[in-house]
Design a protein around this motif. Structure first.
Motif, PDB file in Angstrom:
ATOM      1  N   UNK A 126       0.829  -1.202   0.000  1.00  0.00           N
ATOM      2  CA  UNK A 126       0.000   0.000   0.000  1.00  0.00           C
ATOM      3  C   UNK A 126       0.863   1.250   0.000  1.00  0.00           C
ATOM      4  N   UNK A 127       0.326   2.278  -0.596  1.00  0.00           N
ATOM      5  CA  UNK A 127       0.847   3.613  -0.400  1.00  0.00           C
ATOM      6  C   UNK A 127       0.024   4.281   0.685  1.00  0.00           C
ATOM      7  N   UNK A 128       0.098   5.592   0.808  1.00  0.00           N
ATOM      8  CA  UNK A 128      -0.745   6.289   1.777  1.00  0.00           C
ATOM      9  C   UNK A 128      -2.208   5.892   1.599  1.00  0.00           C
ATOM     10  N   UNK A 129      -2.862   5.555   2.695  1.00  0.00           N
ATOM     11  CA  UNK A 129      -4.221   5.020   2.657  1.00  0.00           C
ATOM     12  C   UNK A 129      -4.975   5.509   3.877  1.00  0.00           C
ATOM     13  N   UNK A 130      -6.174   4.980   4.111  1.00  0.00           N
ATOM     14  CA  UNK A 130      -6.983   5.535   5.190  1.00  0.00           C
ATOM     15  C   UNK A 130      -7.704   4.487   6.036  1.00  0.00           C
ATOM     16  N   UNK A 131      -8.579   3.681   5.416  1.00  0.00           N
ATOM     17  CA  UNK A 131      -9.518   2.867   6.186  1.00  0.00           C
ATOM     18  C   UNK A 131      -8.853   1.870   7.126  1.00  0.00           C
ATOM     19  N   UNK A 132      -7.716   1.326   6.715  1.00  0.00           N
ATOM     20  CA  UNK A 132      -7.129   0.228   7.484  1.00  0.00           C
ATOM     21  C   UNK A 132      -6.626   0.666   8.851  1.00  0.00           C
ATOM     22  N   UNK A 133      -6.338   1.947   9.016  1.00  0.00           N
ATOM     23  CA  UNK A 133      -5.784   2.406  10.296  1.00  0.00           C
ATOM     24  C   UNK A 133      -6.823   2.362  11.411  1.00  0.00           C
ATOM     25  N   UNK A 134      -8.092   2.406  11.041  1.00  0.00           N
ATOM     26  CA  UNK A 134      -9.139   2.271  12.052  1.00  0.00           C
ATOM     27  C   UNK A 134      -9.093   0.874  12.679  1.00  0.00           C
ATOM     28  N   UNK A 135      -8.780  -0.132  11.879  1.00  0.00           N
ATOM     29  CA  UNK A 135      -8.675  -1.500  12.374  1.00  0.00           C
ATOM     30  C   UNK A 135      -7.348  -1.727  13.097  1.00  0.00           C
ATOM     31  N   UNK A 136      -6.301  -1.030  12.652  1.00  0.00           N
ATOM     32  CA  UNK A 136      -4.970  -1.244  13.221  1.00  0.00           C
ATOM     33  C   UNK A 136      -4.772  -0.517  14.545  1.00  0.00           C
ATOM     34  N   UNK A 137      -5.553   0.516  14.798  1.00  0.00           N
ATOM     35  CA  UNK A 137      -5.377   1.291  16.021  1.00  0.00           C
ATOM     36  C   UNK A 137      -5.530   0.401  17.253  1.00  0.00           C
ATOM     37  N   UNK A 138      -4.490   0.353  18.077  1.00  0.00           N
ATOM     38  CA  UNK A 138      -4.526  -0.439  19.293  1.00  0.00           C
ATOM     39  C   UNK A 138      -4.410  -1.935  19.087  1.00  0.00           C
ATOM     40  N   UNK A 139      -4.087  -2.389  17.870  1.00  0.00           N
ATOM     41  CA  UNK A 139      -3.996  -3.825  17.602  1.00  0.00           C
ATOM     42  C   UNK A 139      -2.829  -4.452  18.345  1.00  0.00           C
ATOM     43  N   UNK A 140      -2.886  -5.766  18.497  1.00  0.00           N
ATOM     44  CA  UNK A 140      -1.780  -6.479  19.129  1.00  0.00           C
ATOM     45  C   UNK A 140      -0.557  -6.509  18.224  1.00  0.00           C
ATOM     46  N   UNK A 141      -0.774  -6.547  16.922  1.00  0.00           N
ATOM     47  CA  UNK A 141       0.334  -6.521  15.972  1.00  0.00           C
ATOM     48  C   UNK A 141      -0.132  -5.925  14.656  1.00  0.00           C
ATOM     49  N   UNK A 142       0.753  -5.176  14.029  1.00  0.00           N
ATOM     50  CA  UNK A 142       0.531  -4.607  12.702  1.00  0.00           C
ATOM     51  C   UNK A 142       1.699  -5.011  11.822  1.00  0.00           C
ATOM     52  N   UNK A 143       1.398  -5.627  10.688  1.00  0.00           N
ATOM     53  CA  UNK A 143       2.405  -5.889   9.665  1.00  0.00           C
ATOM     54  C   UNK A 143       2.184  -4.861   8.565  1.00  0.00           C
ATOM     55  N   UNK A 144       3.150  -3.976   8.378  1.00  0.00           N
ATOM     56  CA  UNK A 144       2.979  -2.860   7.448  1.00  0.00           C
ATOM     57  C   UNK A 144       4.213  -2.756   6.572  1.00  0.00           C
ATOM     58  N   UNK A 145       3.999  -2.388   5.328  1.00  0.00           N
ATOM     59  CA  UNK A 145       5.115  -2.366   4.393  1.00  0.00           C
ATOM     60  C   UNK A 145       5.915  -1.073   4.448  1.00  0.00           C
ATOM     61  N   UNK A 146       7.228  -1.206   4.212  1.00  0.00           N
ATOM     62  CA  UNK A 146       8.124  -0.105   3.866  1.00  0.00           C
ATOM     63  C   UNK A 146       9.032  -0.652   2.775  1.00  0.00           C
ATOM     64  N   UNK A 147       8.830  -0.210   1.553  1.00  0.00           N
ATOM     65  CA  UNK A 147       9.545  -0.789   0.417  1.00  0.00           C
ATOM     66  C   UNK A 147      10.830  -0.056   0.065  1.00  0.00           C
ATOM     67  N   UNK A 148      10.870   1.262   0.294  1.00  0.00           N
ATOM     68  CA  UNK A 148      11.972   2.076  -0.193  1.00  0.00           C
ATOM     69  C   UNK A 148      12.568   2.933   0.913  1.00  0.00           C
ATOM     70  N   UNK A 149      13.817   3.364   0.764  1.00  0.00           N
ATOM     71  CA  UNK A 149      14.380   4.351   1.688  1.00  0.00           C
ATOM     72  C   UNK A 149      13.777   5.721   1.441  1.00  0.00           C
ATOM     73  N   UNK A 150      13.971   6.614   2.392  1.00  0.00           N
ATOM     74  CA  UNK A 150      13.358   7.941   2.290  1.00  0.00           C
ATOM     75  C   UNK A 150      13.807   8.718   1.058  1.00  0.00           C
TER      76      UNK A 150
END
Length: 262
Positions: free
Chosen positions: A171-195
């Motif tokens: 994913x790139x910048x997104x919105x809906x999924x953060x509502x589910x991720x807030x306070x979760x026990x674990x989040x697997x999230x991508x970072x593909x590139x350096x800054x």
């Protein structure tokens, strides 16, 4: 939930394998890596595979798994869950009798090795004990959440025994999924590139650490554990250093083979 990292890279090189996350030995999130890591017996434990999108590095091990099952003449069926765009791609461009046999009709149409199941955004899928789909209180609840990528894509929220794991997929910048991720026990999230490659990340709808920092700010409560996946192997060390510079204690860059208790 036991989480085993079969693969977590954004490309393939020695010691870097495409994404696949095995939960409790039987439930797989994405299928970039299976047979190159799991023994035959471990492969037979897989009952359900949930796919985020149709890109090859997230689906490529399903054909070999199906072939391994049929070669062993096992009466074993694997349910593949995915959005309609992914199922259409699998049927038309992979399991089409040309690129690979149609394992949704083999060994027989009545009892195939693979069964495709449609998932719809925000509509939970209930998996009971033994991986059977049914409404239950003691199994898994998986919910697909749309994310922003170059092809139609979703992430998944996985709930089991009061625990919650959220996987963004690509994913790139997104919105809906953060509502589910807030306070979760674990989040697997991508970072593909350096800054330094933020423009490329935005063009290809991926994340870098500078973009991830903005995404994490969209949550009211950070997850207890934030596991970073999908780094390009060529930039693994640089991305690791940039993650450390974010100074967020929950952050950890994944390596293939890691095992976690969620």
């Amino acid at each position: 939930m036991k989480l085993r990292i079969l693969g977590s890279a954004g490309a393939e090189l020695p010691d870097f394998r495409p994404p696949a996350f095995l939960i409790d030995e039987s439930l797989l999130l994405d299928a970039g890596t299976i047979g190159s890591v799991l023994t035959e017996e471990e492969q037979w434990n897989i009952r359900n595979i949930f796919i985020t999108h149709a890109h090859l590095d997230h689906i490529r091990s399903i054909p070999a798994l199906a072939d391994n099952i049929i070669v062993k003449n096992l009466r074993h069926q694997v349910d593949v869950y995915a959005p309609v765009s992914v199922i259409d791609a699998l049927r038309n461009h992979l399991f089409n009798g040309l690129i690979w046999p149609d394992f949704t009709a083999l060994p027989t149409p009545e009892e195939p090795v693979l069964r495709f199941n449609l998932v719809e955004p925000f509509k939970p899928v209930f998996l009971g004990e033994g991986g059977q789909e049914r409404r239950c209180d003691d199994g898994y609840i998986l919910t697909a959440i749309p994310v922003h990528h170059t092809v139609p894509a979703v992430g998944y929220c996985v709930e089991n025994n009061g625990k919650r794991l959220v996987y963004t997929g690509d994913t790139g910048p997104t919105q809906e999924i953060w509502r589910y991720a807030s306070g979760a026990d674990a989040l697997i999230v991508e970072v593909s590139f350096p800054n330094s490659q933020e423009p490329l990340a935005l063009l290809t709808q991926h994340l870098c650490c500078s973009l991830l920092e903005k995404e994490l700010a969209k949550m009211d409560v950070l997850p207890r554990r934030i596991l970073i996946t999908h780094p390009k192997p060529q930039y693994y060390q640089l991305i690791k250093e940039e993650i450390q510079q974010m100074n967020i204690k929950q952050l950890e860059l994944l390596r293939d083979g890691n095992i976690y208790e969620v």
